[in-house]
Design an enzyme around this catalytic site. Structure first.
Site, short mmCIF file in Angstrom:
data_model
loop_
_atom_site.label_atom_id
_atom_site.label_comp_id
_atom_site.label_asym_id
_atom_site.label_seq_id
_atom_site.Cartn_x
_atom_site.Cartn_y
_atom_site.Cartn_z
N GLY A 46 0.82 -1.21 0.00
CA GLY A 46 0.00 0.00 0.00
C GLY A 46 0.84 1.25 0.00
CD GLN A 51 3.62 5.79 2.52
OE1 GLN A 51 2.61 5.24 2.15
NE2 GLN A 51 4.73 5.11 2.83
CB CYS A 88 6.33 1.90 6.60
SG CYS A 88 5.68 3.41 5.87
CG LEU A 89 6.93 1.24 0.41
CD1 LEU A 89 5.98 1.58 -0.73
CD2 LEU A 89 8.08 0.38 -0.08
CG HIS A 130 0.77 0.59 7.46
ND1 HIS A 130 1.88 0.20 8.16
CD2 HIS A 130 1.22 1.47 6.53
CE1 HIS A 130 2.95 0.84 7.68
NE2 HIS A 130 2.57 1.61 6.68
CD GLU A 131 -0.61 2.01 3.08
OE1 GLU A 131 -0.27 3.20 2.96
OE2 GLU A 131 0.22 1.08 3.15
CG HIS A 134 1.02 6.40 5.94
ND1 HIS A 134 2.25 6.88 6.33
CD2 HIS A 134 1.23 5.10 5.59
CE1 HIS A 134 3.16 5.91 6.22
NE2 HIS A 134 2.56 4.83 5.78
ZN ZN Z 1 3.47 3.02 5.50
#
Ligand code: ZN
Length: 152
Positions: A46, A51, A88-89, A130-131, A134
């Site tokens: 995701g 981000q 996480c990216l 999680h998304e 953000h």
């Molecule tokens: Zn993340």
């Protein structure tokens, strides 16, 4: 469509509360398409708009060969608890164990402004949560109960 740069933990934009989308126009579609390209280029489950530096309540989730585009997602129900590891990216170098609800219901809009409802459980629910975190400036690292350093 284009790949965008992914911000890393420490960037203040990742800590902002994102604004709801009120116009479902070509600018929104371009953002979602770019986010999809970016996610496909780097790999992951995701990606959320902050981000890539856009403070809009937009995220995408790819799970089990399904592609979800969530605009203004809202958690309408959650139950249970489970602990699992996530990464996480925007947080390279480590993963962490995080406690989250086991079962959730989310309402969101698609890119055309049509409302949808999605039930999710287990790791599928975890990716949504999680998304969505953000969008409120929250990273998994804030919530983790144990840090796991990557071996590679
Ligand atoms: Zn993340």
């Amino acid at each position: 469509m284009a790949k965008r740069n992914i911000l890393k933990m420490g960037d203040p934009l990742l800590r902002k509360v994102c604004k709801p989308v009120d116009t479902f126009d070509v600018k929104l579609w371009r953002l979602i398409d770019d986010m999809t390209d970016t996610l496909h280029a780097v790999g992951g489950l995701g990606l959320a708009a902050p981000q890539v530096g856009m403070l809009k309540r937009v995220c995408i989730v790819e799970y089990d060969d399904q592609h979800f585009e969530l605009v203004n997602p809202v958690l309408v129900h959650s139950s249970g608890k489970c602990v699992d590891n996530e990464g996480c990216l925007s947080v390279p170098g480590f993963r962490g164990l995080v406690e989250r609800p086991e079962s959730i219901d989310v309402e969101y809009f698609d890119r055309f402004g049509k409302k949808h409802h999605q039930h999710a459980e287990g790791y599928f629910a975890r990716v949504f949560l999680h998304e969505m975190d953000h969008l409120d400036g929250i990273l998994f690292a804030d919530k983790m109960i144990k840090k796991i350093i990557d071996d590679d």
